[in-house]
Design a protein around this motif. Structure first.
Motif, PDB file in Angstrom:
ATOM      1  N   ALA A 166      -4.090  -6.548   0.491  1.00 21.66           N
ATOM      2  CA  ALA A 166      -3.724  -6.986   1.834  1.00 21.66           C
ATOM      3  C   ALA A 166      -4.702  -8.017   2.374  1.00 21.66           C
ATOM      4  O   ALA A 166      -4.304  -9.013   3.005  1.00 21.66           O
ATOM      5  CB  ALA A 166      -3.664  -5.775   2.770  1.00 21.66           C
ATOM      6  N   ARG A 168      -6.445 -10.071   0.665  1.00 25.46           N
ATOM      7  CA  ARG A 168      -6.234 -11.348  -0.027  1.00 25.46           C
ATOM      8  C   ARG A 168      -5.197 -12.172   0.722  1.00 25.46           C
ATOM      9  O   ARG A 168      -5.328 -13.391   0.868  1.00 25.46           O
ATOM     10  CB  ARG A 168      -5.792 -11.108  -1.484  1.00 25.46           C
ATOM     11  CG  ARG A 168      -6.824 -10.410  -2.350  1.00 25.46           C
ATOM     12  CD  ARG A 168      -6.376 -10.333  -3.806  1.00 25.46           C
ATOM     13  NE  ARG A 168      -6.519 -11.625  -4.454  1.00 25.46           N
ATOM     14  CZ  ARG A 168      -7.316 -11.874  -5.485  1.00 25.46           C
ATOM     15  NH1 ARG A 168      -8.082 -10.912  -5.982  1.00 25.46           N
ATOM     16  NH2 ARG A 168      -7.369 -13.071  -6.024  1.00 25.46           N
ATOM     17  N   ASP A 169      -4.172 -11.501   1.233  1.00 20.27           N
ATOM     18  CA  ASP A 169      -3.147 -12.198   2.019  1.00 20.27           C
ATOM     19  C   ASP A 169      -3.739 -12.766   3.302  1.00 20.27           C
ATOM     20  O   ASP A 169      -3.377 -13.863   3.734  1.00 20.27           O
ATOM     21  CB  ASP A 169      -2.001 -11.236   2.364  1.00 20.27           C
ATOM     22  CG  ASP A 169      -1.183 -10.832   1.151  1.00 20.27           C
ATOM     23  OD1 ASP A 169      -1.268 -11.538   0.125  1.00 20.27           O
ATOM     24  OD2 ASP A 169      -0.474  -9.814   1.235  1.00 20.27           O
ATOM     25  N   THR A 172      -5.666 -15.941   2.435  1.00 25.58           N
ATOM     26  CA  THR A 172      -4.724 -17.037   2.186  1.00 25.58           C
ATOM     27  C   THR A 172      -4.195 -17.604   3.499  1.00 25.58           C
ATOM     28  O   THR A 172      -4.112 -18.827   3.683  1.00 25.58           O
ATOM     29  CB  THR A 172      -3.551 -16.543   1.316  1.00 25.58           C
ATOM     30  OG1 THR A 172      -4.047 -16.134   0.045  1.00 25.58           O
ATOM     31  CG2 THR A 172      -2.512 -17.637   1.129  1.00 25.58           C
ATOM     32  N   HIS A 173      -3.853 -16.736   4.412  1.00 24.31           N
ATOM     33  CA  HIS A 173      -3.329 -17.154   5.722  1.00 24.31           C
ATOM     34  C   HIS A 173      -4.319 -18.075   6.435  1.00 24.31           C
ATOM     35  O   HIS A 173      -3.946 -19.154   6.931  1.00 24.31           O
ATOM     36  CB  HIS A 173      -3.037 -15.920   6.572  1.00 24.31           C
ATOM     37  CG  HIS A 173      -2.727 -16.212   8.001  1.00 24.31           C
ATOM     38  ND1 HIS A 173      -1.615 -16.927   8.402  1.00 24.31           N
ATOM     39  CD2 HIS A 173      -3.401 -15.890   9.153  1.00 24.31           C
ATOM     40  CE1 HIS A 173      -1.610 -17.033   9.719  1.00 24.31           C
ATOM     41  NE2 HIS A 173      -2.674 -16.419  10.200  1.00 24.31           N
ATOM     42  N   GLU A 204     -10.110 -13.724  -2.780  1.00 26.86           N
ATOM     43  CA  GLU A 204      -9.099 -14.749  -2.520  1.00 26.86           C
ATOM     44  C   GLU A 204      -9.732 -16.053  -2.043  1.00 26.86           C
ATOM     45  O   GLU A 204      -9.255 -17.140  -2.383  1.00 26.86           O
ATOM     46  CB  GLU A 204      -8.088 -14.244  -1.493  1.00 26.86           C
ATOM     47  CG  GLU A 204      -6.840 -15.110  -1.365  1.00 26.86           C
ATOM     48  CD  GLU A 204      -5.986 -15.109  -2.629  1.00 26.86           C
ATOM     49  OE1 GLU A 204      -5.054 -15.939  -2.700  1.00 26.86           O
ATOM     50  OE2 GLU A 204      -6.239 -14.293  -3.545  1.00 26.86           O
ATOM     51  N   ILE A 291      -3.513  -6.829   9.733  1.00 21.97           N
ATOM     52  CA  ILE A 291      -2.853  -6.223   8.582  1.00 21.97           C
ATOM     53  C   ILE A 291      -2.225  -4.923   9.035  1.00 21.97           C
ATOM     54  O   ILE A 291      -2.909  -4.054   9.585  1.00 21.97           O
ATOM     55  CB  ILE A 291      -3.853  -5.946   7.439  1.00 21.97           C
ATOM     56  CG1 ILE A 291      -4.478  -7.241   6.916  1.00 21.97           C
ATOM     57  CG2 ILE A 291      -3.166  -5.175   6.312  1.00 21.97           C
ATOM     58  CD1 ILE A 291      -3.508  -8.175   6.216  1.00 21.97           C
ATOM     59  N   THR A 324       1.778  -0.488   0.332  1.00 22.82           N
ATOM     60  CA  THR A 324       1.184  -1.817   0.469  1.00 22.82           C
ATOM     61  C   THR A 324       1.190  -2.268   1.924  1.00 22.82           C
ATOM     62  O   THR A 324       2.262  -2.450   2.514  1.00 22.82           O
ATOM     63  CB  THR A 324       1.947  -2.840  -0.386  1.00 22.82           C
ATOM     64  OG1 THR A 324       1.978  -2.396  -1.744  1.00 22.82           O
ATOM     65  CG2 THR A 324       1.273  -4.207  -0.319  1.00 22.82           C
ATOM     66  N   ASN A 326       0.857  -4.949   5.010  1.00 20.63           N
ATOM     67  CA  ASN A 326       1.352  -6.330   5.046  1.00 20.63           C
ATOM     68  C   ASN A 326       0.757  -7.100   6.222  1.00 20.63           C
ATOM     69  O   ASN A 326       0.389  -6.527   7.247  1.00 20.63           O
ATOM     70  CB  ASN A 326       2.873  -6.369   5.110  1.00 20.63           C
ATOM     71  CG  ASN A 326       3.429  -5.728   6.370  1.00 20.63           C
ATOM     72  OD1 ASN A 326       3.419  -4.511   6.510  1.00 20.63           O
ATOM     73  ND2 ASN A 326       3.915  -6.543   7.298  1.00 20.63           N
ATOM     74  N   LEU A 327       0.652  -8.397   6.041  1.00 21.28           N
ATOM     75  CA  LEU A 327       0.103  -9.289   7.052  1.00 21.28           C
ATOM     76  C   LEU A 327       1.100  -9.478   8.195  1.00 21.28           C
ATOM     77  O   LEU A 327       2.283  -9.720   7.962  1.00 21.28           O
ATOM     78  CB  LEU A 327      -0.215 -10.642   6.414  1.00 21.28           C
ATOM     79  CG  LEU A 327      -0.676 -11.768   7.340  1.00 21.28           C
ATOM     80  CD1 LEU A 327      -2.055 -11.447   7.915  1.00 21.28           C
ATOM     81  CD2 LEU A 327      -0.709 -13.093   6.586  1.00 21.28           C
TER      82      LEU A 327
END
Length: 338
Positions: A166, A168-169, A172-173, A204, A291, A324, A326-327
């Protein structure tokens, strides 16, 4: 006159044994029959005597919740999830806050289980990371399910939130918004969840060749006051980071307060993000990018796994081990200006 199990059997057109099987969640009852019996139970307001059920089945229909976590919103979400399944399946939930730093913590937990005659316990982080407690529960044959951020146990004994993935997302964002100078307020580094979140974020950033210097990482205590202190440290350093990620929403809210005190506009001059997506995240101004950890669903799974364990040789449900997060993007993050 109160409704009895014999009344339910007569009205449903089935045997008393079948009604008992429905009440005790036995898979040996067909779907149509189960639904008919449950409908009659609902219409009549019948409430099985839990003490009598316990004596008949050697079960108490009581589940315990063990925790040492100062986040009241997280605890509330766990309890709501657990109670939703308990209510449906005829169980009660007994909570036991404790202090994992005390020398008698494990013996205190075992005493709680014994005097409450529990059918099993749910253990929340960071207590769920305690190997000695898990070993002690196995020793007394007490079923347990641990909520954790890493795979610490057999699949039947754990529900894992993949928090490394999570984060890592989240990285990236922020990179896609143009942020390369980022501050990070971690949780206590003796908690596995804190380690996982920071590790995922750093991993990430490396993919994008973005560095996070050690002086941009400040360790908090997962509470608002420590978030204030960490935010002041990061935002009173020049040049300031263009984004700050906090290990939880409570500390992220503290970052927003410090930014407001310093007249730093969010997200125009500073992007802020958290972790958990608790009830306040969407209600504060600006609303918080975070998250979403599916705490409610994790608690539901934990209760279902505990009840699975009590089914002995009956058919058991196949339940997932990992969920999982999520963003969720909201108003507190934006593109880098300039």
């Amino acid at each position: 006159m109160s409704v009895t199990i014999n009344d339910i059997a007569r009205l449903s057109g089935v045997s008393k044994r079948t009604v008992s099987r429905v009440i005790n969640c036995s898979p040996a009852v067909g779907k149509a029959t189960r639904e008919r019996v449950l409908e009659i139970i609902k219409e009549t307001g019948f409430s099985p005597d839990k003490q009598a059920r316990g004596l008949a089945s050697s079960r108490s229909y009581l589940l315990g919740l063990i925790y040492d976590n100062p986040d009241a919103l997280y605890i509330d979400e766990v309890q709501r999830g657990a109670l939703s399944v308990c209510a449906e399946l005829g169980y009660e939930l007994v909570v036991h806050p404790g202090s994992s730093k005390r020398d008698d913590f494990i013996s205190d937990c075992l005493s709680f289980i014994s005097r409450s005659k529990l059918d099993g316990v749910i253990i929340l982080p960071p207590v769920s990371e305690n190997k000695a407690l898990a070993a002690a529960l196995r020793e007394i044959n007490c079923p347990y399910v641990r909520l954790a951020s890493v795979d610490l146990d057999d699949a039947d004994n754990i529900v894992v939130s993949d928090e490394r993935a999570a984060m890592r997302d989240m990285a990236t964002h922020l990179v896609e918004l143009g942020h390369t100078d980022i501050g990070f307020i971690s949780g206590p580094q003796h908690y596995r969840s804190s380690i996982e979140r920071l590790a995922g974020f750093l991993a990430e950033l490396q993919v994008y060749n973005v560095k996070l210097p050690t002086d941009r990482i400040v360790e908090g205590k997962n509470n608002y006051d420590s978030g204030l202190a960490c935010a002041e440290q990061l935002l009173n350093t020049l040049p300031r980071p263009t984004a700050i990620v906090a290990n939880n929403d409570e500390m992220a809210a503290a970052v927003l307060r410090v930014a407001n005190n310093l007249n730093i506009r969010v997200p125009d001059e500073l992007s802020v993000a958290g972790f958990d997506d608790n009830i306040l995240a969407s209600r504060i101004i600006p609303s918080l990018t975070t998250i979403r950890r599916p705490v409610f669903n994790m608690a539901c799974l934990a209760v279902q796994k505990l009840i699975n364990k009590s089914r002995n040789n009956q058919e058991k449900l196949a339940l997932q081990k990992t969920v999982t997060p999520n963003l969720v993007t909201r108003e507190s993050t934006g593109r880098v200006n300039g």
